[in-house]
Each structure stands twice: as structure tokens, then as C-alpha cells.
Design an enzyme around this catalytic site. Structure first.
Site, PDB file in Angstrom:
ATOM      1  N   HIS A 307      58.101   1.687  82.538  1.00 42.35           N
ATOM      2  CA  HIS A 307      59.323   1.489  83.325  1.00 42.35           C
ATOM      3  C   HIS A 307      58.966   0.974  84.706  1.00 42.35           C
ATOM      4  O   HIS A 307      57.944   1.378  85.266  1.00 42.35           O
ATOM      5  CB  HIS A 307      60.102   2.804  83.449  1.00 42.35           C
ATOM      6  N   ASP A 365      64.738   4.303  75.783  1.00 39.34           N
ATOM      7  CA  ASP A 365      64.912   3.616  74.506  1.00 39.34           C
ATOM      8  C   ASP A 365      64.012   4.162  73.395  1.00 39.34           C
ATOM      9  O   ASP A 365      64.178   3.795  72.241  1.00 39.34           O
ATOM     10  CB  ASP A 365      64.623   2.113  74.683  1.00 39.34           C
TER      11      ASP A 365
END
Ligand code: CMC
Length: 429
Positions: A307, A365
């Protein structure tokens, strides 16, 4: 005296104001660097650039903290999860009083149908149509039927169109699924809550209503809450860029949907599921998958990992991981082989120096798709589900951009092309 930062360049010393956010973020205001000094900063992926001041969402990527309007997301999970309350909080800036909540829910119920001609739009799509293409087009299409909301003059009008969009995206999402599966459309049921109504429109048949179980309804609520906003991510930033040209809410959100589609952003939930399925089908082992992700000559990435902001476990992934255990146990589907593969991949990655050194952890996700799959939602609809959750966030970000009435967002570039070059006529090339 307020703090200043100093830049020393080419014999000049330039001073800049310094701002501090309420949680201690520090930013140097370089907005006058070009107008006054004809100098630019170079930050291609905007990793060190704040483009706005915002009160919507706060993230501390090192500590793994995510708060909506100051409230840690964990609070919404431990209380009875309610996506509509979170949506209201993001839009209005405060939790709804019982009366405000009732009025907002009424607005959602009154606006759950689509304009009749839009139903024909869905009836002519091929089975293979990408759901995100249909969703983005449908969002823009709504502008044709709500032209009175192209310009917003007051907060009441803003809440009204927000409620309409949040209600209608659910109907649109279910119609995309039904039509691409050549199934008859199921109309919304005004007596059902937001998530239950969506599941009804997705899975009921004209002769057999879908029975909504509390575990599935809660899990869907949870997924939508965890996706509701994430400050200046790629799609929210897209919404703001489009909004900065004074474009309307429909166009800005349609652009946000397009940005979300990519596999480094919302499309990662599809890529994760395809990766897990590939391993399950025997085309790849978890160990080979990790090896491929580390190979710099291979564009493959371990989807659902890493991320830009989190350098710690994404708090949303932590919650979803626990929810998988809970929901799968209740649904007696704990033997989903893909869940075991996901756990194995996580175990391998978190003990591998490549991922440890780069601080790559599971993101939202990684586990969301497994939950969506347990509800019967097909993989190609996963990013649409992300968009359904993210819509309140996009709208809140749009409003901040709109209300600030700031300048159009227009970055600069470092030109590295040809110097002045002669035009060569066609017969001489
Ligand atoms: N697998 C393998 N290597 C990775 C991964 C990954 N998933 N993520 C980052 N890296 C490596 C990257 O190659 C780079 O290595 P090096 O320093 O040797 O060049 C290093 O880690 C830093 O990565 P980056 O690409 O500079 O990080 P970024 O901040 O630009 O990108 C990201 C963030 C999320 C796009 C990236 O981590 C990624 O591609 N992850 C996989 C896709 C994904 O899961 N996306 C969903 C993001 S969360 C929800 C959302 O926003 O939609």
C-alpha cells in the site's frame, strides 16, 4: 512567529509557510514556488504532495489507523454495522440524530428505482460487458434524468442528490449482474434495509424470493463500511481533479469509477481472486507465486499486498480476515480452498525478507473477495461492490473540493522532448 521552511537554490534563499494538521502532519506550502520563482517540484506519483486540506478521513499508515471524521473504523464494526449511518457521517460530517437518520433513509427508499428508460440501457448489453464500464456509463447517464442537480446551491440539495446516488448505485449494480447473466430484473423492495435489498435484487427470482441471512447482511454491511472512504487515493484524487474544473457530481463520480477499475487500485480484488483460483487449479503453487512477485523481470505482483500509505497491516484487512473466519464458520463453508490458499500466501509473504523489508502487508483487497464469494457474488462484480462502498467517500471528497471553490487542479511537467525542430513535408520523410 509562524514556522517557515527554507530552500536554498542557485544562490537564492526562498522561504515557505509551514502548515500542521490536527494529527501532526507537516506540509511545506510551495504554491508560490512557480508563480514567484519559476521553479517546480518533481513528484511524479504525488507521494509527497498534499493537494488539499480535508476533514473527511484520517490515516496513519505506520500505525495502521483509519478514522472517518475522527471515529476509528473499528468502532463501526463492533457496534451493529450500518453502512448508511457511515455514509451520512461522511457526507454531513456528523453522525445522524434519530430524526436525521430516518429522513436520510426515507430519501434512499424514495429514490431506489431507476428511470424506466435506463432499464432498456441494461437490456442491450452483451453478456461479456465489463461491469465497471457499465457502472461508469450508468453514473453519467443518471445526469440526463436529474439535470436539476447539475449545479448544487445548498446543503439540502446536496444531501438529496447524495441519497439518490447512493440508493441508485445499488439498483444499478444489481441490474448489471442480472442483465449480464440474462436474468429478469428484480425491483427494489422498499421494506428492506440497504444491504438486504441489494441481496434481494441480486438473487431473488420472480417465483422464489431470496432469503437474506443476518450473517450475510452483516458481512456486506461491513465490506461497504470498510470501503467507504480512504482519503486521497487514486479514485478520490480523480474525483477531485474532475471536480476542480467545476464538473458536476455525476461526471466526477463516473471518473472515480474509471480510476477504481485498474488492478493496482479497486481492480486488485478481482486480481486476488484470479491469483487464488490459478493456484487452486494447479497452474501455480503458493511458493511459485511468491517467487514470481519478487522477480523484478516479471511484472506480476502479489495482489492484495502492499500500500502507498500503510507500512503496517491495513486495519481493514485485519477486520476482514477476522470476518472471514467468523462468517465462514457460520455459513459452514470454512473449507473454501481459496481461503486456505490466501492464508498460506500471507504466511509465506510475512516471513519473507522481500516483503518484510518493503513493509508489504495484506491490504483491503486480500480478504474482501473471499467474503463476497461466500455471498454468491461473482468475481467480475467485485470492483463494482468496492465502488458501491466508496461512493459516499467520493461524494464527500467532491463536496470539499466544490465548497472550497479553489483553483483548477493543473500540475506542471518537466519537458524532456525535442528542442525546436523543423517540419518535414510528407514527400521528404
Ligand atoms: N508484490 C510485489 N512487490 C511489491 C508489491 C506487491 N504486491 N507491492 C509493492 N511491491 C514492491 C515494489 O516492486 C517496490 O519494490 P522496489 O523498491 O524493489 O522497487 C516496493 O515494493 C515499493 O512498491 P511501490 O510500487 O513503489 O509502491 P506504491 O506505493 O507505488 O504502490 C501499490 C502501492 C498498492 C500499487 C502496490 O503495493 C501494488 O501494486 N500492490 C498490488 C496491487 C494491490 O493490491 N492494490 C490494492 C491497493 S489497496 C486498495 C486500493 O487502493 O484499491
Amino acid at each position: 512567529m509562524s514556522e517557515k521552511a527554507t530552500l536554498s537554490i542557485r544562490g537564492k534563499c526562498i522561504e515557505f509557510p509551514v502548515y500542521e494538521g490536527t494529527e501532526g502532519d507537516v506540509a511545506v506550502d510551495i504554491s508560490q514556488l512557480y508563480p514567484e520563482h519559476k521553479l517546480m517540484t518533481y513528484d511524479p506519483s504525488l507521494a509527497s504532495t498534499a493537494v488539499c486540506r480535508s476533514t473527511v478521513t484520517y490515516i496513519d499508515g505506520d500505525k495502521g489507523i483509519l478514522r472517518y471524521r475522527g471515529i476509528p473504523i473499528e468502532k463501526f464494526v463492533h457496534e451493529s454495522p450500518n453502512f448508511i449511518e457511515v455514509a451520512y457521517l461522511l457526507l454531513a460530517g456528523n453522525l445522524p440524530t434519530p430524526e436525521e437518520g430516518k429522513a436520510f433513509r426515507r430519501r434512499l427508499t424514495e429514490n431506489e428505482l431507476l428511470p424506466e428508460p435506463m432499464e432498456h440501457y441494461f437490456s442491450r448489453v452483451p453478456k461479456t460487458a465489463p461491469p465497471m464500464a457499465l457502472l461508469s456509463a450508468a453514473m453519467n447517464n443518471l445526469a440526463c434524468y436529474h439535470t436539476e442537480f447539475l449545479e448544487l446551491d445548498n446543503d439540502d440539495q446536496f444531501m438529496e442528490i447524495s441519497a439518490r446516488l447512493i440508493s441508485k448505485i445499488r439498483t444499478i449494480a444489481s441490474y448489471i449482474y442480472r442483465r449480464t447473466h440474462y436474468l429478469p430484473l428484480i425491483y427494489p423492495n422498499p421494506n428492506m434495509r440497504y444491504c438486504a435489498n441489494f441481496l434481494h435484487m441480486m438473487f431473488s427470482l420472480p417465483y422464489s424470493p431470496y432469503e437474506v441471512t443476518p450473517e450475510i447482511e452483516d458481512a456486506l454491511n461491513l465490506i461497504l463500511i470498510l470501503h467507504a472512504d480512504h482519503e486521497q487515493n487514486c479514485s478520490a484524487a480523480t474525483v477531485r481533479v474532475v471536480a476542480s474544473s467545476r464538473a458536476n457530481l455525476f461526471a466526477s463520480c463516473a471518473a472515480g469509477i474509471c480510476a477504481l477499475w485498474g488492478s493496482l487500485h479497486g481492480g486488485a480484488n478481482v486480481a486476488v481472486m484470479e491469483m487464488l483460483a490459478r493456484i487452486h487449479e494447479g497452474g501455480l503453487s503458493p511458493e511459485e507465486c511468491i517467487k514470481m512477485a519478487k522477480d523484478k523481470n516479471n511484472p506480476f505482483r502479489l495482489f492484495g499486498f502492499g500500500h502507498r500509505v500503510y507500512k503496517n497491516y491495513d486495519p481493514r484487512a485485519k477486520i476482514l480476515r477476522a470476518a472471514c473466519d467468523r462468517v465462514f464458520a457460520k455459513l459452514k463453508t470454512q473449507n473454501d480452498p481459496l481461503l486456505n490458499i490466501a492464508r498460506r500466501l500471507e504466511e509465506l509473504a510475512l516471513s519473507d525478507s522481500y516483503f518484510i523489508d518493503r513493509k508489504l502487508y495484506p491490504n483491503v483487497d486480500f480478504y474482501s473477495g473471499l467474503l463476497l464469494r461466500s455471498m454468491g457474488i461473482p468475481t467480475n462484480m467485485f470492483t463494482v461492490m468496492f465502488a458501491m462502498g466508496r461512493l459516499p467517500g467520493w461524494i464527500a471528497q467532491w463536496k470539499e473540493q466544490h465548497d472550497a471553490q479553489g483553483r483548477i487542479i493543473r500540475p506542471r511537467q518537466i519537458y524532456v522532448g525535442n528542442n525546436e525542430t523543423d517540419y518535414t513535408p510528407e514527400n521528404m520523410r
